[in-house]
Enzyme design. Structure first.
Site, PDB file in Angstrom:
ATOM      1  CB  SER A  23       8.723   1.337 -64.758  1.00  0.00           C
ATOM      2  OG  SER A  23       9.646   0.730 -63.882  1.00  0.00           O
ATOM      3  CD  GLU A  83      12.782   0.098 -69.236  1.00  0.00           C
ATOM      4  OE1 GLU A  83      13.839   0.432 -68.650  1.00  0.00           O
ATOM      5  OE2 GLU A  83      11.715  -0.127 -68.622  1.00  0.00           O
ATOM      6  CG  HIS A  99      13.933   3.021 -65.486  1.00  0.00           C
ATOM      7  ND1 HIS A  99      13.462   1.960 -66.210  1.00  0.00           N
ATOM      8  CD2 HIS A  99      13.137   3.104 -64.386  1.00  0.00           C
ATOM      9  CE1 HIS A  99      12.434   1.409 -65.566  1.00  0.00           C
ATOM     10  NE2 HIS A  99      12.212   2.083 -64.463  1.00  0.00           N
TER      11      HIS A  99
END
Lengths: 322, 322
Positions: free
Chosen positions: B104, B205, B276
């Protein structure tokens, strides 16, 4: 003064049809001759027609010979077609006197067009949300629009927030005004469509972006060297922010602006009445401007694009929005 | 195999303290010696301490001599401190055998570090959401993590979606694997922290980004020339998408991927178990990889970083996630 206004849809499909109808009605009530592009109400997925349809609509707007080309709304769609936009036709139309006006997703067309051709467009209202606003169009927005269509606008002004009462900056002269929606502008960075403006006045607005996302975009522009080479950064309205109670703990647009100021020698002004708000001034993207302040009052002045069209500009053109 | 695991917070403040405690407990239960950075639970605004605090924590992680340095969570905070990260100390620690793992917001550190030093880090789990997952840590995630700590991982694999059953691509060899969170990676574009990878394998992602925003970021990377110079683009999981009923009208991640494929000669693979989501493999950002497929099964293989540490790798290292 009756003007020929061409309405088209370069981005998202119209969602609020009533607002669109109200906007068209209002423009007609103002005395204008309104021409609606054949694909203005097209729908393809979330777009106002597929890419080819919207490109054709933009080309028709360029070929319309209208005094003003207005978009129905922003949304999303222009960054998909940056490689295929009719840049030359748009620049030619602008040279012949058509003023292109819009905001939000339109930021991509405005800045790409400026990067490619140097042509000037206007950040300003859209048909639906602005002229078709359910509470009635905003007075200042309409006065600024009237300045544009009457060829009498020569600048705008606003009052800086009380928290910036002590802010001083050197007057700016002969600087290129550019910018628009922060998110859309940042999405051009690193591509051939990002304007290489040195010593300009960069204005920014956004909506529904948490301050941390605004900060991340500002940091990207800063680390890319873009902010540091401007004469001034001007914050418009950042709206629709949802704070996270008990978590943001004081992190806000104010901390974002304060941190930017601490890390940048370039003056950072706030309070510009532009963004996803009813009270929006019109701003010429790509034009040379001067900017100065008296106390909290900022004056942003541009020259006439068509100097031959009028000679009474001293009486007009400053719609000061407080 | 007991390993020394150092836990620190380079980004957002811990919100789910119970998950953090569960994660620490789980890592201890796996037999590891867990060291928690003194500022791991710091709070400043939405950050795990102010910038100086988090920079000091990253430096302590680099100086820890741990086998693995794990972040408590992602969030936001690293792009603020890109100019001040201890790049040399991190690269030196990695060279001495500390594996840095995260995802992230950590994407910013990983790719900036690779751009600056060439050092390899791991896209993988965080302490809170992954090891502290309230449903228990995911088996495949833990198996991949065990591969890393035991030095036996040599690759991963997954099955492509049924809709891509006919997708063919030439095997890729000796290509740099890079990427991570699309939004964070894109926020580096145009800055000195964006890796200049040619002929790499780029994996992406994201979460809570509408497909139109994903598409806009992909277009930016494409128009910047980044996508076209890769050997392959690999889509991980794009989660938390809120469709707009009656408006998206078929616009989805599928249309985004299909349009990208139509506009790019580079193969675009999907289905990578990373993002995630609980089932996430570990991926070495900055390592050379090979990639090939048998039918719908993709195999992504990297070399051993520490070849002297083991000689039994033939029996290990492929945790195929379906």
């Amino acid at each position: 003064m009756t003007k020929h206004i061409y309405i088209y849809s370069p981005s998202s499909a119209i969602r609020d049809k009533a607002a669109f109808r109200r906007g068209v009605k209002r423009l007609k009530a103002l005395g204008h001759e309104v021409e609606i592009d054949e694909a203005a109400q097209s729908v393809h997925q979330r777009f106002a027609g597929d890419d080819a349809t919207r490109l054709a609509a933009i080309s028709r707007a360029a070929a319309s010979g209208a005094d003003v080309a207005l978009i129905t709304r922003g949304g999303y769609g222009i960054t998909r077609i940056l490689d295929a936009l009719p840049y030359k036709a748009l620049a030619k139309a602008i040279d012949k006197g058509t003023e292109f006006v819009g905001c939000s997703d339109f930021t991509a067309l405005q800045n790409a067009l400026f990067a490619k051709t140097g042509a000037t467009t206007w950040s300003g209202p859209v048909v639906g949300e602005d002229f078709g606003n359910e509470d009635g169009p905003d007075d200042i927005m309409e006065a600024c629009f009237d300045d544009l269509v009457s060829g009498q606008g020569e600048g705008t002004g606003w009052r800086m927030p009380a928290r910036d009462a002590e802010l001083k900056f050197k007057p700016v002269q002969d600087a290129v005004l550019w910018g628009g929606n922060l998110c859309v502008l940042t999405s051009l960075l690193g591509t051939p469509y990002f304007p290489a403006v040195e010593k300009g006045v960069l204005f920014l607005e956004d909506t529904h972006e948490h301050p941390y996302r605004v900060e991340r975009m500002l940091d990207q522009l800063k680390l890319a060297g873009v902010l540091g080479r401007q004469r001034a950064i001007v914050f418009g309205q950042f709206t629709g922010i949802r704070k996270v109670p008990g978590y943001d703990r004081g992190f806000s647009m104010h901390t974002v602006i304060d941190r930017l100021r601490a890390s940048l020698k370039v003056p950072v002004l706030a309070g510009l009445p532009f963004g996803h708000v009813p009270t929006k001034v019109l701003l010429p993207v790509g034009a040379k401007v001067s900017m100065a302040a008296e106390g909290r009052d900022v004056f942003l002045v541009w020259g006439h694009r068509h100097t031959s069209a009028h000679d009474d500009h001293h009486e007009h053109g400053h719609h000061h929005a407080h």
